[in-house]
Design an enzyme around this catalytic site. Structure first.
Site, PDB file in Angstrom:
ATOM      1  N   GLU A  68      24.988  39.383  22.904  1.00 49.30           N
ATOM      2  CA  GLU A  68      26.511  38.981  23.974  1.00 49.30           C
ATOM      3  C   GLU A  68      26.421  39.960  24.926  1.00 49.30           C
ATOM      4  OE1 GLU A  68      29.684  38.102  21.246  1.00 49.30           O
ATOM      5  OE2 GLU A  68      28.734  36.360  20.042  1.00 49.30           O
ATOM      6  N   HIS A  69      27.476  39.602  25.669  1.00 52.36           N
ATOM      7  CA  HIS A  69      28.064  40.528  26.645  1.00 52.36           C
ATOM      8  C   HIS A  69      29.233  41.432  25.846  1.00 52.36           C
ATOM      9  CE1 HIS A  69      26.461  38.793  30.419  1.00 52.36           C
ATOM     10  NE2 HIS A  69      26.627  37.714  29.913  1.00 52.36           N
ATOM     11  N   ALA A  70      28.699  42.992  26.785  1.00 54.54           N
ATOM     12  CA  ALA A  70      29.757  43.720  26.494  1.00 54.54           C
ATOM     13  C   ALA A  70      31.381  43.419  26.754  1.00 54.54           C
ATOM     14  CB  ALA A  70      29.672  45.168  27.101  1.00 54.54           C
TER      15      ALA A  70
END
Length: 427
Positions: A68-70
């Site tokens: 996932e994205h940070a």
């Protein structure tokens, strides 16, 4: 080659081998012009890697947190693919511009094509933003991935068109070893001006109720002291210019930091740093055009990667949250574009050495996807909820991972079929 020799060759080696022999002889003949340069497969492979990883994480990445994205600061795998994709656009830009100039295409016509392509990319992005029923014009999201591509491409291409030459005319100058930089000093000046504008707006703009230079997510971050300061200057500029209704309404930080303001990771202020990232990619392309041997190419790419990588480390203090400018995709911070740009230089060096220099790898299957990137990107966006790309499964990671990998594989199969059918979508 005499007709008798051709007949003997055809009978012994077959038509395909004859063509290879004839081609080789033609290339070695001093009475013919040099053969055209072959396409660098490493560029399409790099683009394909970024594209397919992007599709994988967009499909869900097996619902693993590390795909996932940070949430805010930091750098996960999903945060790399968009900047890589936009960086490689800059590399390709160097080739396309010089090719058109060598064909004596007037610069005004080239600019017209730049403007046309930029508008198409921006319009496609707006259209994709309405997918899934989000077509209320009073609430339509204006920023987006393709919009970022369109604007960044327009600015960097237009500036480069002003200063580039159709031929390398500085080979015998005293400073020939840096002729990929010095002739473009005005180009660099403009780009540094854009980067400086980003810095000044980020750290000096007055944001009501917020401290200058705030780079946090707002909400309960820092005990809730800056609850309505989400994104600092970046979020404020978007809300003032675009309006709260026309930016992304469901950022990841809403769940973690309980924010109430919308925030768009592809917002206006981030356009400035993405423009500079494309320009860094353009520099890699200039190196390819200027130096013909693989050693100076890779050597310069590694130097560039090391320099801007060190700048990213210094700005972030090699820390997730404690640096002067943390690495942050949500803000497209300066340290973020330098970090991802450095990785771009390194990854291209590896791909180029393995694929185009040593011929150890053809680039498959990524090469095929990289040849049709726009079609596959738009296609995956439109089919992300459709069978046979995806279907409902249980709650385990391995089930989601299998479906997400299948969705990517299906696009690989489609890209291979399109390649052999010679069907390519160019914007």
């Amino acid at each position: 080659m005499s007709s008798l020799r051709q007949q003997v060759c055809q009978s012994l080696l077959g038509r395909k081998r004859v063509l290879e022999i004839c081609t080789a002889e033609k290339e070695n003949s001093q009475q013919t012009t040099p053969p055209q340069k072959t396409r660098l497969c490493s560029l399409d492979t790099f683009r394909g890697i970024a594209l397919l990883v992007m599709i994988f994480v967009n499909y869900g990445g097996g619902r693993y947190w590390f795909f996932e994205h940070a949430p805010w600061n930091g750098l996960y795998l999903a945060d790399l693919v968009f900047p890589w994709f936009i960086w490689i656009m800059g590399v390709s830009m160097a080739f396309s511009t010089r090719s058109l100039l060598r064909k004596s295409v007037p610069r005004w016509k080239i600019f017209k094509n730049i403007l046309k392509r930029s508008c198409i990319l921006f319009a496609l992005g707006i259209i994709l933003n309405t997918y899934g029923g989000y077509n209320n014009l009073q609430k339509i999201r204006i920023p987006g991935v393709l919009q970022r591509f369109g604007i960044s491409y327009f600015v960097v291409s237009s500036v480069h068109l002003l200063f580039t030459k159709p031929n390398d005319i500085h080979q015998k100058k005293i400073w020939a070893s840096v002729r990929d930089i010095l002739p473009y000093w005005l180009e660099w000046l403009i780009m540094f001006g854009i980067l400086l504008t980003h810095i000044l707006l980020t750290f000096l703009l007055e944001v009501p109720g917020c401290p200058k230079g705030y780079l946090g997510p707002g909400g309960i971050h820092n005990g809730g002291d800056y609850f309505n300061c989400t994104g600092g200057a970046a979020g404020y500029i978007d809300r003032v210019i675009l309006g709260e209704a026309h930016i992304y309404q469901h950022p990841t930080i809403k769940v973690i930091y309980l924010t109430e303001l919308p925030y768009d990771p592809e917002g206006i202020l981030g356009f400035l740093t993405s423009i500079f990232l494309v320009f860094l990619g353009l520099q890699a392309g200039k190196i390819l055009l200027t130096y013909q041997d693989w050693k100076p190419r890779i050597g310069r790419w590694l130097i560039w990667g090391t320099i801007i990588g060190l700048i990213a480390i210094i700005l972030s203090k090699a820390s997730i949250n404690d640096g002067w400018i943390p690495i942050n995709k949500n803000l497209w911070s300066i340290s973020f574009i330098f970090a991802t740009g450095a990785m771009g230089f390194y990854l291209l060096s590896i791909c180029y050495f393995i694929i185009d220099v040593k011929k150890w790898w053809t680039g498959a299957p990524f090469f095929f996807s990289g040849m049709n990137s726009i079609l596959i990107y738009v296609g995956h966006s439109l089919t992300s909820e459709l069978f046979p790309w995806t279907w409902h499964v249980g709650q385990t990671h391995w089930e989601h991972l299998a479906v997400d990998l299948w969705g990517v594989t299906l696009w690989v199969i489609i890209s291979i079929w399109l390649y052999y059918k010679k069907l390519f979508l160019a914007v």
